[in-house]
Design a protein around this motif. Structure first.
Motif, mmCIF file in Angstrom:
data_model
loop_
_atom_site.group_PDB
_atom_site.id
_atom_site.type_symbol
_atom_site.label_atom_id
_atom_site.label_comp_id
_atom_site.label_asym_id
_atom_site.label_seq_id
_atom_site.Cartn_x
_atom_site.Cartn_y
_atom_site.Cartn_z
ATOM 1 N N TYR B 129 0.802 -1.382 -0.179
ATOM 2 C CA TYR B 129 1.023 -0.098 -0.116
ATOM 3 C C TYR B 129 0.573 1.310 0.118
ATOM 4 O O TYR B 129 0.856 2.210 -0.645
ATOM 5 C CB TYR B 129 -0.862 -0.120 1.217
ATOM 6 C CG TYR B 129 -1.155 1.793 1.687
ATOM 7 C CD1 TYR B 129 -2.194 1.517 0.674
ATOM 8 C CD2 TYR B 129 -1.210 2.083 2.854
ATOM 9 C CE1 TYR B 129 -3.060 2.749 1.369
ATOM 10 C CE2 TYR B 129 -1.271 3.209 3.209
ATOM 11 C CZ TYR B 129 -2.810 3.624 2.808
ATOM 12 O OH TYR B 129 -3.171 4.887 3.037
ATOM 13 N N GLU B 130 1.634 1.135 1.079
ATOM 14 C CA GLU B 130 2.532 2.390 0.426
ATOM 15 C C GLU B 130 3.599 2.406 -0.509
ATOM 16 O O GLU B 130 3.744 3.617 -0.965
ATOM 17 C CB GLU B 130 3.892 2.370 2.214
ATOM 18 C CG GLU B 130 3.547 2.409 3.639
ATOM 19 C CD GLU B 130 3.148 3.637 3.976
ATOM 20 O OE1 GLU B 130 2.453 4.236 2.893
ATOM 21 O OE2 GLU B 130 2.129 2.884 4.739
ATOM 22 N N LYS B 133 1.004 3.992 -3.362
ATOM 23 C CA LYS B 133 0.896 5.673 -2.430
ATOM 24 C C LYS B 133 2.131 6.152 -3.045
ATOM 25 O O LYS B 133 2.029 7.052 -3.983
ATOM 26 C CB LYS B 133 0.972 6.066 -1.443
ATOM 27 C CG LYS B 133 -0.261 5.843 -0.257
ATOM 28 C CD LYS B 133 -0.866 6.836 -0.169
ATOM 29 C CE LYS B 133 -0.220 6.036 1.402
ATOM 30 N NZ LYS B 133 -0.500 6.885 2.798
ATOM 31 N N MET B 184 -5.473 3.171 11.810
ATOM 32 C CA MET B 184 -5.729 4.368 11.285
ATOM 33 C C MET B 184 -7.126 5.843 11.803
ATOM 34 O O MET B 184 -7.522 5.136 11.378
ATOM 35 C CB MET B 184 -5.511 4.111 9.702
ATOM 36 C CG MET B 184 -5.670 5.137 9.010
ATOM 37 S SD MET B 184 -6.119 3.963 7.254
ATOM 38 C CE MET B 184 -4.551 3.502 6.837
ATOM 39 N N LYS B 185 -6.832 6.914 11.196
ATOM 40 C CA LYS B 185 -8.107 7.458 12.386
ATOM 41 C C LYS B 185 -8.675 7.879 10.631
ATOM 42 O O LYS B 185 -8.223 7.680 9.541
ATOM 43 C CB LYS B 185 -7.497 9.071 12.582
ATOM 44 C CG LYS B 185 -6.653 8.596 13.904
ATOM 45 C CD LYS B 185 -6.233 10.115 14.304
ATOM 46 C CE LYS B 185 -5.051 9.511 15.420
ATOM 47 N NZ LYS B 185 -3.606 9.195 15.356
ATOM 48 N N TRP B 188 -8.317 10.079 7.706
ATOM 49 C CA TRP B 188 -8.111 9.953 6.776
ATOM 50 C C TRP B 188 -8.630 9.833 5.652
ATOM 51 O O TRP B 188 -8.611 9.266 4.739
ATOM 52 C CB TRP B 188 -6.262 9.348 6.945
ATOM 53 C CG TRP B 188 -5.513 10.086 8.406
ATOM 54 C CD1 TRP B 188 -5.170 9.399 9.168
ATOM 55 C CD2 TRP B 188 -5.039 11.216 8.163
ATOM 56 N NE1 TRP B 188 -4.423 10.123 10.096
ATOM 57 C CE2 TRP B 188 -4.369 11.535 9.107
ATOM 58 C CE3 TRP B 188 -4.749 12.397 7.155
ATOM 59 C CZ2 TRP B 188 -3.437 12.240 9.457
ATOM 60 C CZ3 TRP B 188 -4.473 13.631 7.354
ATOM 61 C CH2 TRP B 188 -3.508 13.392 8.510
ATOM 62 N N HIS B 191 -10.555 11.867 4.163
ATOM 63 C CA HIS B 191 -9.562 12.568 3.077
ATOM 64 C C HIS B 191 -9.848 12.426 2.520
ATOM 65 O O HIS B 191 -9.498 12.577 1.267
ATOM 66 C CB HIS B 191 -9.000 13.034 4.262
ATOM 67 C CG HIS B 191 -7.013 13.623 3.726
ATOM 68 N ND1 HIS B 191 -6.646 12.798 2.937
ATOM 69 C CD2 HIS B 191 -6.654 14.954 3.429
ATOM 70 C CE1 HIS B 191 -5.738 14.041 2.501
ATOM 71 N NE2 HIS B 191 -5.854 14.953 2.845
ATOM 72 N N HIS B 192 -9.244 11.305 2.049
ATOM 73 C CA HIS B 192 -9.232 10.578 0.692
ATOM 74 C C HIS B 192 -10.943 10.419 0.129
ATOM 75 O O HIS B 192 -10.701 10.567 -0.892
ATOM 76 C CB HIS B 192 -9.167 9.026 0.637
ATOM 77 C CG HIS B 192 -7.088 9.491 0.800
ATOM 78 N ND1 HIS B 192 -6.811 8.582 1.943
ATOM 79 C CD2 HIS B 192 -6.467 10.421 1.254
ATOM 80 C CE1 HIS B 192 -5.313 8.785 2.578
ATOM 81 N NE2 HIS B 192 -5.197 10.208 1.322
ATOM 82 N N ILE B 225 2.446 19.245 -3.234
ATOM 83 C CA ILE B 225 1.456 17.496 -2.297
ATOM 84 C C ILE B 225 2.473 16.438 -2.596
ATOM 85 O O ILE B 225 3.155 15.556 -1.555
ATOM 86 C CB ILE B 225 0.346 18.043 -2.335
ATOM 87 C CG1 ILE B 225 0.465 18.437 -1.568
ATOM 88 C CG2 ILE B 225 -0.141 16.042 -2.416
ATOM 89 C CD1 ILE B 225 -0.130 18.417 -0.465
ATOM 90 N N GLN B 232 6.426 11.212 2.981
ATOM 91 C CA GLN B 232 5.465 10.255 3.958
ATOM 92 C C GLN B 232 5.670 9.392 3.859
ATOM 93 O O GLN B 232 5.305 8.893 5.519
ATOM 94 C CB GLN B 232 4.237 11.272 3.961
ATOM 95 C CG GLN B 232 3.094 11.224 5.107
ATOM 96 C CD GLN B 232 2.324 11.078 4.356
ATOM 97 O OE1 GLN B 232 1.311 12.320 3.677
ATOM 98 N NE2 GLN B 232 0.868 10.770 4.967
ATOM 99 N N LEU B 267 9.253 12.348 12.855
ATOM 100 C CA LEU B 267 8.109 13.327 12.455
ATOM 101 C C LEU B 267 8.342 14.861 12.748
ATOM 102 O O LEU B 267 7.760 15.866 12.202
ATOM 103 C CB LEU B 267 7.649 12.743 14.093
ATOM 104 C CG LEU B 267 6.008 12.876 13.980
ATOM 105 C CD1 LEU B 267 5.260 12.286 12.527
ATOM 106 C CD2 LEU B 267 5.439 13.017 15.035
#
Ligand SMILES: CC(C)(COP(=O)(O)OP(=O)(O)OC[C@H]1O[C@@H](n2cnc3c(N)ncnc32)[C@H](O)[C@@H]1OP(=O)(O)O)[C@@H](O)C(=O)NCCC(=O)NCCS
Ligand SMILES: CC(C)(COP(=O)(O)OP(=O)(O)OC[C@H]1O[C@@H](n2cnc3c(N)ncnc32)[C@H](O)[C@@H]1OP(=O)(O)O)[C@@H](O)C(=O)NCCC(=O)NCCS
Lengths: 329, 329
Positions: B129-130, B133, B184-185, B188, B191-192, B225, B232, B267
């Protein structure tokens, strides 16, 4: 009081200990199943590999066979049917083994396993897919009826967004069906890809003279298609349930002949409606082709004309091709 | 010759027979595993149900506790920690049990089971998944750089189509991650969803004065972005790999303190870039708000302004909230 709580807790803890044991057993069995799964998959592909070698050497033999004895060619024929039967057996075995996803699913979902390892679950999944199509085509029917009678730009946009989303979702679900052994023809999946693009182009087509020249006919077409999809649903679902009954040997309500006669009746009812739809697609292509030479026409017009032509050709050829195929069966 | 083919076939048939036995064994075990699975799932939900009852009666007791003895409140506290530990144990058990999908996944994929029952596979899925992205943000970087330097309407459309598709795919993959226990919150994922809608509205925004007034700033934002998403990626992937190492007890290369210090360094490097991005989102909302009163402005302008404001608020609040949360840990 706190004592009764403690007692409750003790009782629950005892239950927990047996759950823990059950869970450990489950974990062990799960790993066993995974390793068996891998062994079976390997075994099957090994069989396939060697079957192919035998088949190829048989083919080479056949070519030089003309002068050889009658007995040899008989043995050859026997071996050939053995090979075919073995292939069918391997195919049957694969029904309860996980299969890798195709490239499209890998991109959308990542490397998740989408195989369904149970016959009834497979049936349920297909049934749910048909129902999803039904619900969506009813929704599309209402929206396109509304759009036929009114002219609100926002509703046009909502309609096109819905179509893009719907066809996109269909391609995902159909790829999952394919992994699970559906014999759906490649064209129908391609059809839904093309429809996604078509709805996308309709979505970004700037409103103007050309758009309004085409809009009425397109909306009426959408109403018609939703109706045809309802008929198609009745047919496909009938096939699905009857095939399921046929598969269960203890069920004597239905015979192969009964199924075939039902299927032909359904098909001959459905086909005229389908071909009228395809004629309509051709007519769209034709209208848009003429609109494309209009001074205010954008690239959208020509593209849409092409897409409708492709849909018309693919749909009519594929549907026409199923008829002789079904007669042969 | 045909004889050697026959011999080959015989040898292969012997192998087939043992494969058949293996397959039967597999089938039996698979059914066993399925029934164990159901039992475990039932057992766990029963435990949960009764734990909750105990918890509620403890809470009721606590209220009337003031006058009761010291010993009682100590036993109460002990029981409370027991309850918490039991919950964690049940959670751990659920790791290798299939979980039902949420409503969104059910609509898109139908009732397919997307649980991953193996820790390494879960890790691999997240890693993939990462990477997905990353690849997509590199692609978006090139397209938006190109669009910054040129002004071809077709490329704008391609860019927006890509974004719609990309964010849509992300929501699907993230829902799968969620089913498989990611923390995951919720924001997010929201957001998508919002980004999908935003890209969709950009897509159908009719070109005109307003569009061109906004285009340059939007394209530059996209370049930025994509770059932030690259940072990120480096951070999230670092976390992922280090957490994996931490999880394997035999691996001594990394300690909890080592992980924490790495995480804080990562971070504090990342956060300024993120907040600059959020400031930019706010600036978009502001620009579009003023453009909305322009005579040639469509509904798209106001909507986009709103959406950017929502993104700005959600992103900054959620990201800001993770900092105190991480300090507490
Ligand atoms: C012509 C038609 C009626 C034949 O249907 P059929 O008798 O089920 O055809 P087949 O026996 O070849 O079907 C094989 C498989 O493909 C599936 N299938 C056939 N047509 C399909 C379609 N259009 N979409 C999705 N799946 C389809 C069947 O369900 C079956 O699946 P299974 O292997 O899981 O059981 C069917 O293909 C059809 O309805 N086509 C028209 C679709 C169309 O034109 N839509 C656009 C609107 S005009
Ligand atoms: C602030 C931030 C760096 C914190 O990341 P973190 O340290 O991984 O945060 P948490 O520890 O709370 O992560 C918990 C889980 O959520 C995941 N997660 C966190 N932020 C995520 C995001 N933006 N997208 C997807 N997943 C995310 C983590 O990978 C982790 O997953 P896991 O449970 O499977 O291991 C991260 O949330 C982030 O990058 N946010 C900015 C995203 C953004 O604003 N994008 C728009 C472009 S400006």
């Amino acid at each position: 009081s706190i004592n009764s709580c403690m007692e409750e807790w003790e009782a629950l803890s005892n239950e927990y200990r047996s759950l823990e044991k059950l869970h450990q057993l489950y974990h062990a069995k799960l790993e066993e199943v995974n390793s068996l799964q891998q062994k079976c998959t390997k075994g099957i592909s090994h069989q396939r590999y060697r079957l192919n070698i035998i088949k190829n050497s048989l083919r080479r033999l056949e070519k030089n066979m003309s002068e050889s004895s009658q007995g040899d060619s008989e043995r050859n024929a026997l071996l050939q049917t053995d090979l075919i039967r073995r292939k069918a057996q391997l195919y049957e075995m694969e029904n309860i083994l996980p299969k890798p996803s195709g490239r499209y699913l890998k991109i959308i979902l990542g490397g998740i396993n989408v195989s369904i390892l149970d016959k009834n679950e497979k049936f349920r999944y297909k049934d749910e897919y048909e129902k999803f199509k039904l619900v969506m085509s009813l929704l599309a029917l209402f929206i396109s009826l509304f759009n036929c009678l009114t002219n609100v730009r926002t509703m046009d946009v909502v309609h096109m967004f819905l179509l893009v989303w719907y066809y996109c979702t269909l391609t995902i679900r159909e790829s999952i069906l394919k992994v699970n052994g559906s014999r759906m023809k490649g064209w129908w999946r391609a059809h839904h890809f093309i429809s996604t693009v078509l709805a996308g182009v309709m979505l970004i087509w700037p409103v103007g003279e050309c758009y309004y020249a085409f809009r009425t006919q397109f909306m009426a077409f959408n109403v018609y298609i939703s109706f045809v999809q309802y008929l198609q649903f009745m047919y496909q679902r009938g096939c699905l349930y009857r095939l399921k009954c046929l598969g269960q040997s203890h069920n004597m309500d239905i015979t192969v002949e009964g199924f075939q006669s039902w299927m032909w009746r359904g098909l001959s009812f459905l086909l005229p409606f389908l071909f009228i739809g395809y004629a309509w697609e051709f007519y769209h292509a034709y209208t848009l082709y003429y609109l494309a030479s209009h001074p205010s026409a954008d690239w959208h017009v020509g593209t849409l004309s092409m897409l409708f032509l492709v849909l018309f050709l693919g749909n009519s050829l594929t549907t026409a091709a199923t008829i002789p195929q079904k007669i042969k069966e």
